[in-house]
Design an enzyme around this catalytic site. Structure first.
Site, PDB file in Angstrom:
ATOM      1  N   SER A 103      20.969  -6.630  11.746  1.00  0.00           N
ATOM      2  CA  SER A 103      19.810  -5.765  11.784  1.00  0.00           C
ATOM      3  C   SER A 103      20.510  -4.593  11.869  1.00  0.00           C
ATOM      4  O   SER A 103      21.306  -4.030  11.960  1.00  0.00           O
ATOM      5  CB  SER A 103      18.946  -6.055  12.859  1.00  0.00           C
ATOM      6  OG  SER A 103      17.951  -5.150  12.938  1.00  0.00           O
TER       7      SER A 103
ATOM      8  N   TYR B 200      17.924  -8.361  21.797  1.00  0.00           N
ATOM      9  CA  TYR B 200      17.925  -8.531  20.269  1.00  0.00           C
ATOM     10  C   TYR B 200      19.173  -7.793  19.998  1.00  0.00           C
ATOM     11  O   TYR B 200      19.756  -8.188  18.845  1.00  0.00           O
ATOM     12  CB  TYR B 200      16.697  -7.849  19.601  1.00  0.00           C
ATOM     13  CG  TYR B 200      16.538  -8.039  18.134  1.00  0.00           C
ATOM     14  CD1 TYR B 200      16.257  -9.199  17.579  1.00  0.00           C
ATOM     15  CD2 TYR B 200      16.594  -7.069  17.221  1.00  0.00           C
ATOM     16  CE1 TYR B 200      15.759  -9.362  16.257  1.00  0.00           C
ATOM     17  CE2 TYR B 200      16.519  -7.134  15.949  1.00  0.00           C
ATOM     18  CZ  TYR B 200      16.048  -8.312  15.444  1.00  0.00           C
ATOM     19  OH  TYR B 200      15.986  -8.292  14.111  1.00  0.00           O
TER      20      TYR B 200
HETATM   21  N1  LIG Z   1      11.582  -7.881   9.576  1.00  0.00           N
HETATM   22  C1  LIG Z   1      12.279  -6.961  10.004  1.00  0.00           C
HETATM   23  O1  LIG Z   1      12.161  -5.975  10.245  1.00  0.00           O
HETATM   24  C2  LIG Z   1      13.867  -7.328  10.211  1.00  0.00           C
HETATM   25  C3  LIG Z   1      14.703  -6.367  10.467  1.00  0.00           C
HETATM   26  C4  LIG Z   1      16.137  -6.662  10.656  1.00  0.00           C
HETATM   27  C5  LIG Z   1      16.706  -7.803  10.890  1.00  0.00           C
HETATM   28  N2  LIG Z   1      15.789  -8.850  10.605  1.00  0.00           N
HETATM   29  C6  LIG Z   1      16.295 -10.200  10.773  1.00  0.00           C
HETATM   30  O2  LIG Z   1      16.048 -10.960   9.599  1.00  0.00           O
HETATM   31  C7  LIG Z   1      15.982 -12.422   9.654  1.00  0.00           C
HETATM   32  C8  LIG Z   1      14.685 -12.903   9.439  1.00  0.00           C
HETATM   33  O3  LIG Z   1      13.561 -12.288   9.892  1.00  0.00           O
HETATM   34  P1  LIG Z   1      12.099 -12.140   9.224  1.00  0.00           P
HETATM   35  O4  LIG Z   1      11.756 -10.724   9.617  1.00  0.00           O
HETATM   36  O5  LIG Z   1      11.885 -12.483   7.763  1.00  0.00           O
HETATM   37  O6  LIG Z   1      11.180 -12.824  10.218  1.00  0.00           O
HETATM   38  P2  LIG Z   1      10.174 -14.029  10.057  1.00  0.00           P
HETATM   39  O7  LIG Z   1       9.706 -14.489  11.326  1.00  0.00           O
HETATM   40  O8  LIG Z   1       9.266 -13.889   8.976  1.00  0.00           O
HETATM   41  O9  LIG Z   1      11.224 -15.455   9.321  1.00  0.00           O
HETATM   42  C9  LIG Z   1      12.010 -16.047  10.374  1.00  0.00           C
HETATM   43  C10 LIG Z   1      11.969 -17.399  10.062  1.00  0.00           C
HETATM   44  O10 LIG Z   1      12.927 -18.015  10.918  1.00  0.00           O
HETATM   45  C11 LIG Z   1      12.419 -19.230  11.738  1.00  0.00           C
HETATM   46  N3  LIG Z   1      12.954 -19.706  12.738  1.00  0.00           N
HETATM   47  C12 LIG Z   1      13.004 -18.862  13.921  1.00  0.00           C
HETATM   48  N4  LIG Z   1      13.618 -19.379  14.831  1.00  0.00           N
HETATM   49  C13 LIG Z   1      14.166 -20.366  14.274  1.00  0.00           C
HETATM   50  C14 LIG Z   1      15.157 -21.688  14.659  1.00  0.00           C
HETATM   51  N5  LIG Z   1      15.575 -21.445  16.120  1.00  0.00           N
HETATM   52  N6  LIG Z   1      15.783 -22.471  13.925  1.00  0.00           N
HETATM   53  C15 LIG Z   1      15.141 -22.387  12.717  1.00  0.00           C
HETATM   54  N7  LIG Z   1      14.403 -21.442  12.122  1.00  0.00           N
HETATM   55  C16 LIG Z   1      13.828 -20.617  12.776  1.00  0.00           C
HETATM   56  C17 LIG Z   1      10.828 -18.789  11.606  1.00  0.00           C
HETATM   57  O11 LIG Z   1      10.311 -19.849  11.853  1.00  0.00           O
HETATM   58  C18 LIG Z   1      10.616 -17.990  10.629  1.00  0.00           C
HETATM   59  O12 LIG Z   1      10.462 -18.973   9.424  1.00  0.00           O
HETATM   60  C19 LIG Z   1      16.197 -12.352  11.243  1.00  0.00           C
HETATM   61  O13 LIG Z   1      17.335 -12.794  11.621  1.00  0.00           O
HETATM   62  C20 LIG Z   1      15.562 -11.223  12.083  1.00  0.00           C
HETATM   63  O14 LIG Z   1      16.154 -10.872  13.169  1.00  0.00           O
HETATM   64  C21 LIG Z   1      14.463  -8.752  10.325  1.00  0.00           C
END
Ligand SMILES: NC(=O)c1ccc[n+]([C@@H]2O[C@H](COP(=O)([O-])OP(=O)(O)OC[C@H]3O[C@@H](n4cnc5c(N)ncnc54)[C@H](O)[C@@H]3O)[C@@H](O)[C@H]2O)c1
Length: 286
Positions: free
Chosen positions: A144, A157
């Protein structure tokens, strides 16, 4: 790795957001998809889309913090689709919107289990397949912007995401002489469901979550997905994209931490987050 036609791509947390968008993007490039999420119903929309596109896929629901389930997944992917070429460890949860002393330590542990250990288990279970026959392969691990700099309300986080970054950099050294490329992905604010839903009903600070989200989560997951695929094709180690990511990254490289901290706090205040940020500042919740 330039061409994904008929390559086997495994993605965790593919039911939503960045994981789902990247799965669809890889499918457009002709890849076969192995997809995971916490619950099978989370994958329904993606599976329907892959079927509509006529893509070979394998789907399995499990929690990525379950080491044995991850090992089994890797075996099942090989049995169902063939040896994996790309693993993308993406599943992750958001901070609950509390300051360090207010966040239950169990939530901190859960954060490390999913956002850090999930990445380690995925990399460890799939890398032997990636190394088979000295083929071209890739490891994409999602850190991230908060794996580059800390932030208020993000203690657990950022700890997990910094750990992912250190893990990525170190395995990149170890895989240097192989055909496996490592990609450390650092998205900025991406407009996904993260933080709006906690998959186990954990109570989130929705007030902070909502304000933080509407202020910073601006980039579409589809844009981030394209950026990830381009980064893999160009063998870029660090993939930094999305709202505020690049400017923050450049700032981190050039400015002392205290200056970055000041700029980020000022920016959060400008976005109207001051009151909600200070509400539970280091006061132990009863
Ligand atoms: N959205 C942002 O701004 C952002 C920024 C930086 C990093 N990220 C990272 O990107 C990645 C994806 O996040 P996103 O924003 O698409 O979120 P999101 O919530 O839309 O998608 C995450 C998915 O992971 C699944 N998940 C959660 N815990 C789980 C587990 N223990 N086992 C299996 N599946 C699980 C959820 O059910 C969900 O479908 C994450 O690692 C997040 O930390 C997101």
């Amino acid at each position: 790795m330039k061409n994904f036609k008929n390559k086997v791509v495994a993605i965790t947390g593919a039911g939503s957001g960045i994981g789902k968008a990247t799965a669809i993007e890889f499918a457009k490039h002709g890849a076969k998809l192995a997809v995971n999420d916490y619950k099978i119903e989370n994958l329904a929309e993606l599976i329907a889309e892959l079927k509509r596109m006529g893509i070979a896929y394998y789907a399995e629901a499990f929690d990525v913090s379950d080491k044995n389930a991850m090992e089994q997944f890797a075996e099942n992917v090989k049995k169902n689709l063939g040896s994996t070429d790309v693993i993308m460890n993406n599943a992750g949860i958001a901070p609950m919107g509390a300051n360090f002393l207010n966040e239950p330590i169990e939530y901190f542990e859960k954060m490390m289990n999913i956002n850090f250990w999930g990445v380690v288990y995925g990399t460890r279970s799939f890398t032997p397949q990636l190394l088979e026959n000295n083929k071209e392969a890739a490891i994409i691990n999602i850190s991230s912007l908060f794996g580059l700099v800390g932030n208020h309300g993000h203690v657990s986080y950022a700890s997990a995401k910094f750990a992912v970054r250190g893990f990525n950099e170190s395995i990149a050294f170890e895989l240097h002489k192989t055909n496996v490329t490592v990609h450390s992905v650092h998205p900025g604010g991406i407009k996904t469901n993260i933080g709006l839903v906690a998959n186990d009903g954990t109570k989130m600070n929705l007030e902070l979550g909502d304000k933080f989200h509407s202020a910073y989560l601006k980039t579409t997951p589809e844009t981030m997905a394209k950026s990830i695929i381009k980064g893999v094709q160009k063998k870029k180690f660090r993939i930094v994209d999305g709202e505020r990511a690049l400017e923050a990254y450049i700032g981190i490289l050039l400015l002392p931490f205290n200056m970055i901290k000041k700029i980020m706090i000022k920016d959060s205040y400008k976005k109207g987050l001051k009151e909600v940020m200070e509400k539970d500042l280091f006061i132990k919740a009863k």
